[in-house]
Design a protein around this motif. Structure first.
Motif, PDB file in Angstrom:
ATOM      1  N   GLY A 220      30.610   2.167  -3.970  1.00  0.00           N
ATOM      2  CA  GLY A 220      30.877   1.915  -2.561  1.00  0.00           C
ATOM      3  C   GLY A 220      30.944   0.458  -2.192  1.00  0.00           C
ATOM      4  N   ASP A 221      30.685  -0.432  -3.157  1.00  0.00           N
ATOM      5  CA  ASP A 221      30.742  -1.872  -2.885  1.00  0.00           C
ATOM      6  C   ASP A 221      31.960  -2.532  -3.526  1.00  0.00           C
ATOM      7  N   THR A 222      33.031  -1.724  -3.749  1.00  0.00           N
ATOM      8  CA  THR A 222      34.277  -2.263  -4.309  1.00  0.00           C
ATOM      9  C   THR A 222      35.408  -2.058  -3.301  1.00  0.00           C
ATOM     10  N   PRO A 223      35.418  -2.840  -2.235  1.00  0.00           N
ATOM     11  CA  PRO A 223      36.346  -2.579  -1.128  1.00  0.00           C
ATOM     12  C   PRO A 223      37.789  -2.973  -1.392  1.00  0.00           C
ATOM     13  N   LEU A 224      38.058  -3.689  -2.478  1.00  0.00           N
ATOM     14  CA  LEU A 224      39.398  -4.243  -2.677  1.00  0.00           C
ATOM     15  C   LEU A 224      40.312  -3.378  -3.535  1.00  0.00           C
ATOM     16  N   ILE A 225      39.760  -2.364  -4.205  1.00  0.00           N
ATOM     17  CA  ILE A 225      40.609  -1.523  -5.056  1.00  0.00           C
ATOM     18  C   ILE A 225      41.551  -0.730  -4.155  1.00  0.00           C
ATOM     19  N   THR A 226      42.829  -0.769  -4.482  1.00  0.00           N
ATOM     20  CA  THR A 226      43.833  -0.149  -3.626  1.00  0.00           C
ATOM     21  C   THR A 226      44.056   1.315  -3.990  1.00  0.00           C
ATOM     22  N   GLY A 227      44.613   2.033  -3.054  1.00  0.00           N
ATOM     23  CA  GLY A 227      44.969   3.421  -3.306  1.00  0.00           C
ATOM     24  C   GLY A 227      45.973   3.552  -4.441  1.00  0.00           C
ATOM     25  N   GLU A 228      46.866   2.556  -4.569  1.00  0.00           N
ATOM     26  CA  GLU A 228      47.847   2.580  -5.656  1.00  0.00           C
ATOM     27  C   GLU A 228      47.162   2.489  -7.019  1.00  0.00           C
ATOM     28  N   THR A 229      46.103   1.689  -7.087  1.00  0.00           N
ATOM     29  CA  THR A 229      45.367   1.586  -8.345  1.00  0.00           C
ATOM     30  C   THR A 229      44.644   2.889  -8.663  1.00  0.00           C
ATOM     31  N   TYR A 230      44.023   3.498  -7.649  1.00  0.00           N
ATOM     32  CA  TYR A 230      43.375   4.797  -7.874  1.00  0.00           C
ATOM     33  C   TYR A 230      44.390   5.834  -8.360  1.00  0.00           C
ATOM     34  N   GLN A 231      45.557   5.839  -7.749  1.00  0.00           N
ATOM     35  CA  GLN A 231      46.593   6.800  -8.138  1.00  0.00           C
ATOM     36  C   GLN A 231      47.038   6.559  -9.584  1.00  0.00           C
ATOM     37  N   ALA A 232      47.236   5.287  -9.932  1.00  0.00           N
ATOM     38  CA  ALA A 232      47.656   4.963 -11.295  1.00  0.00           C
ATOM     39  C   ALA A 232      46.583   5.349 -12.318  1.00  0.00           C
ATOM     40  N   LEU A 233      45.320   5.178 -11.959  1.00  0.00           N
ATOM     41  CA  LEU A 233      44.217   5.554 -12.852  1.00  0.00           C
ATOM     42  C   LEU A 233      44.221   7.062 -13.084  1.00  0.00           C
ATOM     43  N   PHE A 234      44.350   7.831 -12.016  1.00  0.00           N
ATOM     44  CA  PHE A 234      44.411   9.289 -12.157  1.00  0.00           C
ATOM     45  C   PHE A 234      45.585   9.701 -13.048  1.00  0.00           C
ATOM     46  N   GLU A 235      46.745   9.131 -12.775  1.00  0.00           N
ATOM     47  CA  GLU A 235      47.939   9.524 -13.529  1.00  0.00           C
ATOM     48  C   GLU A 235      47.801   9.188 -15.008  1.00  0.00           C
ATOM     49  N   HIS A 236      47.245   8.010 -15.310  1.00  0.00           N
ATOM     50  CA  HIS A 236      47.026   7.625 -16.715  1.00  0.00           C
ATOM     51  C   HIS A 236      46.058   8.598 -17.387  1.00  0.00           C
ATOM     52  N   HIS A 237      44.987   8.903 -16.694  1.00  0.00           N
ATOM     53  CA  HIS A 237      43.971   9.810 -17.244  1.00  0.00           C
ATOM     54  C   HIS A 237      44.569  11.181 -17.537  1.00  0.00           C
ATOM     55  N   GLU A 238      45.314  11.710 -16.601  1.00  0.00           N
ATOM     56  CA  GLU A 238      45.869  13.053 -16.768  1.00  0.00           C
ATOM     57  C   GLU A 238      47.000  13.072 -17.797  1.00  0.00           C
ATOM     58  N   LYS A 239      47.775  11.996 -17.859  1.00  0.00           N
ATOM     59  CA  LYS A 239      48.874  11.928 -18.827  1.00  0.00           C
ATOM     60  C   LYS A 239      48.364  11.870 -20.262  1.00  0.00           C
ATOM     61  N   THR A 240      47.271  11.113 -20.461  1.00  0.00           N
ATOM     62  CA  THR A 240      46.731  10.958 -21.822  1.00  0.00           C
ATOM     63  C   THR A 240      45.865  12.127 -22.246  1.00  0.00           C
ATOM     64  N   GLY A 241      45.472  12.972 -21.298  1.00  0.00           N
ATOM     65  CA  GLY A 241      44.607  14.097 -21.625  1.00  0.00           C
ATOM     66  C   GLY A 241      43.215  13.673 -22.059  1.00  0.00           C
ATOM     67  N   SER A 242      42.765  12.520 -21.574  1.00  0.00           N
ATOM     68  CA  SER A 242      41.462  11.992 -21.977  1.00  0.00           C
ATOM     69  C   SER A 242      40.332  12.723 -21.272  1.00  0.00           C
ATOM     70  N   LYS A 243      39.170  12.715 -21.911  1.00  0.00           N
ATOM     71  CA  LYS A 243      37.971  13.233 -21.253  1.00  0.00           C
ATOM     72  C   LYS A 243      37.374  12.191 -20.317  1.00  0.00           C
ATOM     73  N   ALA A 244      37.649  10.924 -20.615  1.00  0.00           N
ATOM     74  CA  ALA A 244      37.185   9.834 -19.750  1.00  0.00           C
ATOM     75  C   ALA A 244      38.188   8.693 -19.811  1.00  0.00           C
ATOM     76  N   THR A 245      38.412   8.050 -18.665  1.00  0.00           N
ATOM     77  CA  THR A 245      39.278   6.877 -18.595  1.00  0.00           C
ATOM     78  C   THR A 245      38.558   5.799 -17.798  1.00  0.00           C
ATOM     79  N   ILE A 246      38.491   4.619 -18.368  1.00  0.00           N
ATOM     80  CA  ILE A 246      37.808   3.489 -17.745  1.00  0.00           C
ATOM     81  C   ILE A 246      38.837   2.608 -17.052  1.00  0.00           C
ATOM     82  N   LEU A 247      38.569   2.232 -15.813  1.00  0.00           N
ATOM     83  CA  LEU A 247      39.394   1.226 -15.157  1.00  0.00           C
ATOM     84  C   LEU A 247      38.935  -0.139 -15.647  1.00  0.00           C
TER      85      LEU A 247
END
Length: 457
Positions: free
Chosen positions: A102-129
């Motif tokens: 909750g103390d990371t106010p600068l991460i954009t919605g576009e970055t969150y979306q890209a993280l989700f898409e990368h995670h789901e595309k790779t089929g990983s159990k965990a993805t680190i930003l």
């Protein structure tokens, strides 16, 4: 589509902030940090969001309201322990869970979306930003193997000399296969110097179980900043301010000095507006095309009409029409509505009043609880006397009235249209239309009286 969930970690006290205000409630560009996180996560289609609260739980819940569910972490025993508090709500759900602080106010919605898409595309159990830090001191390093796969996260204090040279860092934001996350959390140990349960240990547990772990490298390190003290808070403010100003400039707004212009996230500015240095725009403010704002104007929750000019003035919760001129050094207080071509000059205060088109209050006047028609001219030093010490009363000034300098209009009173108020008058009765009203004591000259006073001295 895979169901998506979010866990926001907002339980920490933030002792390094040295503040009575809980860390995640500290504002960045006028909005609490945790609200920035909520707003940006809204870009991603989430099935459910859960915020983990602890210190200041009531205040945090009050701030976020009904935007998500809440769980309380009674004891702050680490990030892994915090996520474990959500287990009853999410453990049986299938999908992807993002964990964000909750103390990371600068991460954009576009970055969150890209993280989700990368995670789901790779089929990983965990993805680190992750991000590349110019100076990675203090950050956990992301160690990759020869195939460029994530091997582990090593904390700065535990890193070897070779590992310390790595500049790819763990930002503390992750995507997990939801069920894999809660299964791995059961095996996280607190066998460390702090006696806490750390979320990054889940990465090692998944790797040991031969599960796939990936990393999404964001190109912008700056947006991953976590705010732990007032220095970082100022950095976040500066970064957010720059982001907002650049967005407006790309949309056709001229900002003369972006470093000294402060614009809130919810402010709307149309093209060909000119913003001068020292301007501060707050809240739900809208500036229409071709307006000129500043220098040193402060506008909050207000609308400024097309082509209006606001200089060195403060406007709050009000509406300004088109081609109006405000200032310098005017104050427009809440619930004021100013029409088109209105002029409010220097050292004029307007409060809870309506001023019609083409009317003028050029200087040194107070207009409170008044309804003023069109084409009215209010002379220097005029006052609507709206308060008797207990109640507020309304002054009505109809169209095309001329009010002379230093006049007091004692409410409730109505000045009929096309009337004149003589300078220096105190008006406490209604004035009929097309009248001249004179209400002042008869002048008396005592010749030679000044000499008598001088002799007494």
């Amino acid at each position: 589509m895979t169901k998506r969930f979010a866990v926001i970690l907002a339980a920490g006290q933030g002792t390094r902030m040295k503040s009575k205000l809980y860390k995640v409630l500290h504002p960045v560009v006028g909005k609490p940090m945790v609200q920035h996180v909520m707003d940006q996560l809204s870009v991603v289609q989430l099935e459910e969001t859960v915020t983990v609260v602890g210190f200041g739980a009531e205040k945090v819940i009050e701030t976020i309201g009904d935007q998500c569910n809440f769980v309380i972490q009674e004891e702050q025993l680490g990030t892994g322990h915090a996520v474990l508090q959500v287990e009853e709500l999410l453990k049986n759900r299938e999908g992807t869970t993002i964990v964000v602080c909750g103390d990371t106010p600068l991460i954009t919605g576009e970055t969150y979306q890209a993280l989700f898409e990368h995670h789901e595309k790779t089929g990983s159990k965990a993805t680190i930003l992750t991000a590349i830090a110019p100076n990675p001191t203090g950050y956990g390093r992301v160690i990759r193997n020869a195939e460029n796969e994530v091997e582990r996260i090593v904390e700065h204090k535990d890193a070897s000399t070779e590992e310390l040279s790595v500049k790819e860092i763990n930002t503390g934001t992750y995507c997990f296969d939801n069920q894999a996350l809660f299964q791995a959390l059961q095996h996280v140990s607190n066998d460390n110097a702090q006696g806490e349960y750390y979320l990054p240990d889940v990465i090692e547990i998944l790797k040991d179980a031969s599960e796939s772990v990936s990393a999404y490298l964001t190109p912008d390190f700056e947006e991953t900043l976590g705010v732990n003290d007032r220095v970082a808070l100022a950095q976040a403010e500066k970064t957010m301010k720059k982001r907002i100003n650049e967005s407006h400039m790309r949309n056709g707004v001229t900002i003369i000095d972006p470093d000294n212009t402060y614009i809130g996230l919810d402010v709307i500015i149309e093209s060909d507006v000119v913003i001068h240095p020292g301007t501060v725009l707050h809240g739900k403010t809208t500036i229409h095309a071709d307006a000129e704002i500043g220098p040193y104007a402060e506008i909050t929750n207000s609308t400024i009409g097309e082509g209006s000019v606001i200089k060195q003035s403060v406007i709050t919760d009000s509406q300004i029409g088109e081609q109006a001129e405000i200032g310098p050094y005017a104050r427009i207080r809440p619930e004021s509505i100013l029409g088109n071509n209105v002029k409010i000059g220097h050292f004029v205060e307007v409060k809870k009043s309506t001023i019609g088109n083409d009317s003028k209050v050029p200087h040194l006047s107070y207009i409170g609880d008044a309804k003023i028609g069109t084409g009215v001219n209010i002379g220097c030093g005029a006052i609507t006397v709206n308060y008797d010490g207990m109640n507020k009363f309304e002054t009505k000034i109809e169209d095309n009235v001329f009010v002379g300098c230093n006049s007091n209009l004692i409410a409730p009173v109505t000045i009929g249209k096309d009337s004149y108020i003589a300078a220096g008058s105190t008006i406490n009765q209604d004035v009929p239309e097309e009248s001249l009203s004179i209400a002042r004591a008869r002048q008396l000259n005592k010749e030679g009286y000044a000499s008598k006073i001088k002799k007494r001295k």
